[in-house]
Design a protein around this motif. Sequence first.
Motif, mmCIF file in Angstrom:
data_model
loop_
_atom_site.group_PDB
_atom_site.id
_atom_site.type_symbol
_atom_site.label_atom_id
_atom_site.label_comp_id
_atom_site.label_asym_id
_atom_site.label_seq_id
_atom_site.Cartn_x
_atom_site.Cartn_y
_atom_site.Cartn_z
ATOM 1 N N THR B 227 0.848 -1.191 0.000
ATOM 2 C CA THR B 227 0.000 0.000 0.000
ATOM 3 C C THR B 227 0.888 1.248 0.000
ATOM 4 O O THR B 227 0.646 2.209 -0.739
ATOM 5 N N ALA B 228 1.935 1.187 0.833
ATOM 6 C CA ALA B 228 2.869 2.312 0.897
ATOM 7 C C ALA B 228 3.574 2.494 -0.438
ATOM 8 O O ALA B 228 3.806 3.620 -0.893
ATOM 9 N N ALA B 229 3.909 1.369 -1.090
ATOM 10 C CA ALA B 229 4.583 1.444 -2.392
ATOM 11 C C ALA B 229 3.666 2.068 -3.428
ATOM 12 O O ALA B 229 4.077 2.921 -4.224
ATOM 13 N N LYS B 230 2.398 1.671 -3.401
ATOM 14 C CA LYS B 230 1.431 2.166 -4.379
ATOM 15 C C LYS B 230 1.313 3.697 -4.307
ATOM 16 O O LYS B 230 1.190 4.380 -5.323
ATOM 17 N N PRO B 234 5.061 3.724 -8.438
ATOM 18 C CA PRO B 234 6.185 3.223 -9.233
ATOM 19 C C PRO B 234 5.692 2.686 -10.578
ATOM 20 O O PRO B 234 4.534 2.281 -10.697
ATOM 21 N N GLU B 235 6.588 2.711 -11.580
ATOM 22 C CA GLU B 235 6.220 2.168 -12.895
ATOM 23 C C GLU B 235 6.572 0.690 -12.993
ATOM 24 O O GLU B 235 6.130 -0.005 -13.899
ATOM 25 N N ALA B 236 7.427 0.220 -12.078
ATOM 26 C CA ALA B 236 7.793 -1.194 -12.071
ATOM 27 C C ALA B 236 8.172 -1.589 -10.651
ATOM 28 O O ALA B 236 8.483 -0.729 -9.817
ATOM 29 N N ILE B 237 8.110 -2.910 -10.372
ATOM 30 C CA ILE B 237 8.515 -3.424 -9.062
ATOM 31 C C ILE B 237 9.665 -4.384 -9.281
ATOM 32 O O ILE B 237 9.608 -5.238 -10.171
ATOM 33 N N TYR B 238 10.750 -4.237 -8.504
ATOM 34 C CA TYR B 238 11.819 -5.231 -8.552
ATOM 35 C C TYR B 238 11.864 -5.943 -7.218
ATOM 36 O O TYR B 238 11.925 -5.318 -6.159
ATOM 37 N N PHE B 239 11.807 -7.285 -7.258
ATOM 38 C CA PHE B 239 11.875 -8.088 -6.038
ATOM 39 C C PHE B 239 13.212 -8.804 -5.980
ATOM 40 O O PHE B 239 13.601 -9.487 -6.921
ATOM 41 N N GLY B 240 13.946 -8.646 -4.869
ATOM 42 C CA GLY B 240 15.193 -9.379 -4.654
ATOM 43 C C GLY B 240 14.939 -10.493 -3.664
ATOM 44 O O GLY B 240 14.690 -10.206 -2.497
ATOM 45 N N GLY B 241 14.985 -11.730 -4.118
ATOM 46 C CA GLY B 241 14.744 -12.842 -3.205
ATOM 47 C C GLY B 241 14.347 -14.075 -3.976
ATOM 48 O O GLY B 241 14.482 -14.128 -5.197
ATOM 49 N N VAL B 242 13.856 -15.076 -3.240
ATOM 50 C CA VAL B 242 13.419 -16.315 -3.879
ATOM 51 C C VAL B 242 11.941 -16.530 -3.557
ATOM 52 O O VAL B 242 11.369 -15.837 -2.719
ATOM 53 N N THR B 243 11.338 -17.509 -4.211
ATOM 54 C CA THR B 243 9.918 -17.777 -3.999
ATOM 55 C C THR B 243 9.614 -18.049 -2.526
ATOM 56 O O THR B 243 8.633 -17.549 -1.982
ATOM 57 N N ALA B 244 10.508 -18.815 -1.871
ATOM 58 C CA ALA B 244 10.221 -19.234 -0.501
ATOM 59 C C ALA B 244 10.268 -18.088 0.500
ATOM 60 O O ALA B 244 9.646 -18.164 1.550
ATOM 61 N N ALA B 254 0.649 -6.948 -4.227
ATOM 62 C CA ALA B 254 0.746 -5.853 -5.186
ATOM 63 C C ALA B 254 -0.533 -5.769 -6.011
ATOM 64 O O ALA B 254 -1.089 -4.683 -6.229
ATOM 65 N N ALA B 255 -1.017 -6.922 -6.452
ATOM 66 C CA ALA B 255 -2.243 -6.953 -7.246
ATOM 67 C C ALA B 255 -3.405 -6.397 -6.423
ATOM 68 O O ALA B 255 -4.267 -5.676 -6.933
ATOM 69 N N GLN B 256 -3.402 -6.724 -5.138
ATOM 70 C CA GLN B 256 -4.499 -6.313 -4.261
ATOM 71 C C GLN B 256 -4.565 -4.802 -4.067
ATOM 72 O O GLN B 256 -5.640 -4.249 -3.929
ATOM 73 N N VAL B 257 -3.421 -4.140 -4.057
ATOM 74 C CA VAL B 257 -3.434 -2.691 -3.807
ATOM 75 C C VAL B 257 -3.443 -1.894 -5.112
ATOM 76 O O VAL B 257 -3.289 -0.684 -5.090
ATOM 77 N N GLY B 258 -3.610 -2.578 -6.236
ATOM 78 C CA GLY B 258 -3.731 -1.861 -7.500
ATOM 79 C C GLY B 258 -2.417 -1.699 -8.256
ATOM 80 O O GLY B 258 -2.290 -0.827 -9.098
ATOM 81 N N LEU B 259 -1.430 -2.546 -7.931
ATOM 82 C CA LEU B 259 -0.177 -2.510 -8.681
ATOM 83 C C LEU B 259 -0.068 -3.734 -9.601
ATOM 84 O O LEU B 259 1.018 -4.110 -10.029
ATOM 85 N N GLY B 260 -1.215 -4.354 -9.882
ATOM 86 C CA GLY B 260 -1.222 -5.598 -10.658
ATOM 87 C C GLY B 260 -0.794 -5.421 -12.103
ATOM 88 O O GLY B 260 -0.291 -6.354 -12.722
#
Lengths: 357, 410
Positions: B227-230, B234-244, B254-260
């Motif tokens: 929500t804070a990010a939204k 931002p025009e894009a999101i970069y995630f550093g990490g793994v699925t787990a 992200a999809a939930q707050v409208g960044l989908g």
Amino acid sequence: MIASSVTTPRTRSGLNRSARIIGFAVGAIVVYVVLLWLALQVVDGFAPERALPVAIQQTINALSIGAIYALIALGYTMVYGIIELINFAHGDVFMIGAFLAVVLTGGIFGQTGGVKDVPFLALLLLVALLFVMPLTGGLNVFIERVFYRPFRHASRLAPLITAVGVSFILQNLALLVAGSGDRAAPQIFPLDWQIPFGGAEISVLSIFIFALALVLMLLLQTFVNRTRLGRAMRATAQDQQAASLMGVDLNQTIALTFLLGGALAGAAGVVWGLRFGFVRQDLGFNAGLKAFTSAVLGGIGNISGAVLGGFIIGFIENFASSLGFSRWSEFLVFMVLTLVLIFRPTGILGQQLGDRA
Amino acid sequence: MKLTKVGAVASIAVIALGACNGGGASKTVKFAIELPLQGSELAASQPIINGIKLAVKQAGNKVASYTIEIPQSAVKDDALNGVHDPQTGANNMTQLVGDDSVIAVIGPLNSSVAKAQIPISNAAGMPQCSPANTNPDLTKGAPAAQLRTKANNYVRIVTTDDVQGPAASQYIYDKLGKHSVYIIDSTDTFGKGVADAFEADFKQRGGTVVKHDGAPKTTQDYVSILTAAKALNPEAIYFGGVTADGGARILLAAAQVGLGDVPFVGPDGINDGSAATKDSFLNLAGDKAANAYSTLAGIGDYPGKAKFDADYKAEYGIDATGYAGQGFTCAQVMLDALARAAATNPADNTALRAAILTALADVSHTYKTIQGDFTLDANGDTSQKIVSIYSFDATAKDWKFLEQVDYAAK
């Protein structure tokens, strides 16, 4: 509250008390909004008119996660209040509840996403709660009967370590059945139901979660304060022996406490899936830790304390998330806990354990 | 009675024969595999295991006079409660170095695990090849030197996050044309490392980083964070990490707050198989992955790919995914080093391990692998500095190779 007073609070003073609590809650929320509004301007450089809707949106997020913590915390605090046991398995009962909700909405009803048909959605949610809450409540009663009751007169450490064991059993059962990764939870409450609000959007789901938790808490409060069984619970918490001499059935009363706690954790499990869209076997550990912290923060054994503690932790976490300090959120939570315990060792509202404390 | 005697005589004869053969005889040695084998990380590890076993099988399980085995007991799991765990990885490595018949270890998957393992494998002189570790600190500079007390024993055949992060940054900035980005990392060695490398490059290109958050894997409420990010648009999101340790959970929030509808880009940690793969990023993300991209710190399109894919499919009946080719390549590197080590006629397995290290330390040696030809430098890093970009293919519900960027020339 369990052991506050065996006499039931009545009309006039009761009304005043409710008014005071509502006043305090509204005041606290307003203070948080203002605080966040100012912080957002300072940290993120938002213009005041831009920061306000975000602050309000985040406050509602905080109320929603705080409500989930509070629902779980109630189970910790009630059980501690009545038999002075920290039920470490309680977080895992919540996790089982979250899985059961997925089994029902995804497995049995075959839902995968938002249900826009309001009556059907209401029916689904009602069925989910009526399905999960009795099952998790029953599971909690079963755990008490099998694992804790034999130790009721043993040293306090015996049931405590048993509780840790039960926690592992539940988590490993989930691991066995569902595997270790994230499982998708159907978010049947439509996520695009948002109320536009000055450039931000307020999620209807957040409001729903908060409202549901509030209703359940009020029902619990009424039950404990206004019914015969509730009075038996309070009496048992105050003095088991005396209560038993007065004709209170101890086994039944303790089982009832576990039933209520488990059911509330089940409700938290249902809304968890709606909110976050995934469930996992180790969910109970982290959520349980936060909820247990909430209970201690508010004053363990104290029903109002657990609710207050849950919301405080929700607010602290949200504050960190809102300002980009999420990597510090656990540090902040436990720092606040430590500070509170240094100055008020029995928690904010005080421990309430009758004369055995 | 008589039969027993005959049997006894026969077995004595066999033993005697074996002893006579001495130096030239076939000796059985083990390649060990060390990867997380639970939860979402099993989805990433299984193709690697398959790739390694396929390479050893294609070599006829033999190099010179050595017969190579990969018994189940030498395949170690460093996951604890479903997520990779450095301490478990360290314990596994201690067991493996103590087993005289293990002459090489292939693994681990995660940089944080490698960080805990290298001091142990280095002290014991155990040759180690990682098919997937991308954190630069494992091989470069003072942090790498701190992990080692002896000559280097650790090599890897993928490039590093100081290349992987920038490759994603270049793709977002140049190809997707997005000039403001929100970064969230999982706060561990790998996640924060790749996110920091991404951030530095993105800023250098003139892009705006609206915020760089860290959310440890114990985070409950991703919705508030997003929500804070939204609010920062931002025009894009970069995630550093793994699925787990975050992955699709962050995408859902992200999809939930409208960044989908904003591109969601992640490193190789989320490139872990199709939506049908249990515990993978795409499995939890579902249709919400529509705007998801991932990078692999390895080569996606290489000379031997068609043959490898066909061989893999023939052997296992499924398509090769993720780091399968890298597993194969790591095994090829070790087989190559073993062949050169065997030529020096080492007296025992300890000498053999040392001879393999000497072989790996030869910076001029060219490894001819399915991924093409490369050398390994003194740090153990490959001369191939290629990062591949993948996007979500909605019909196949899988990652689709888009292009690869070669950083060796830059």
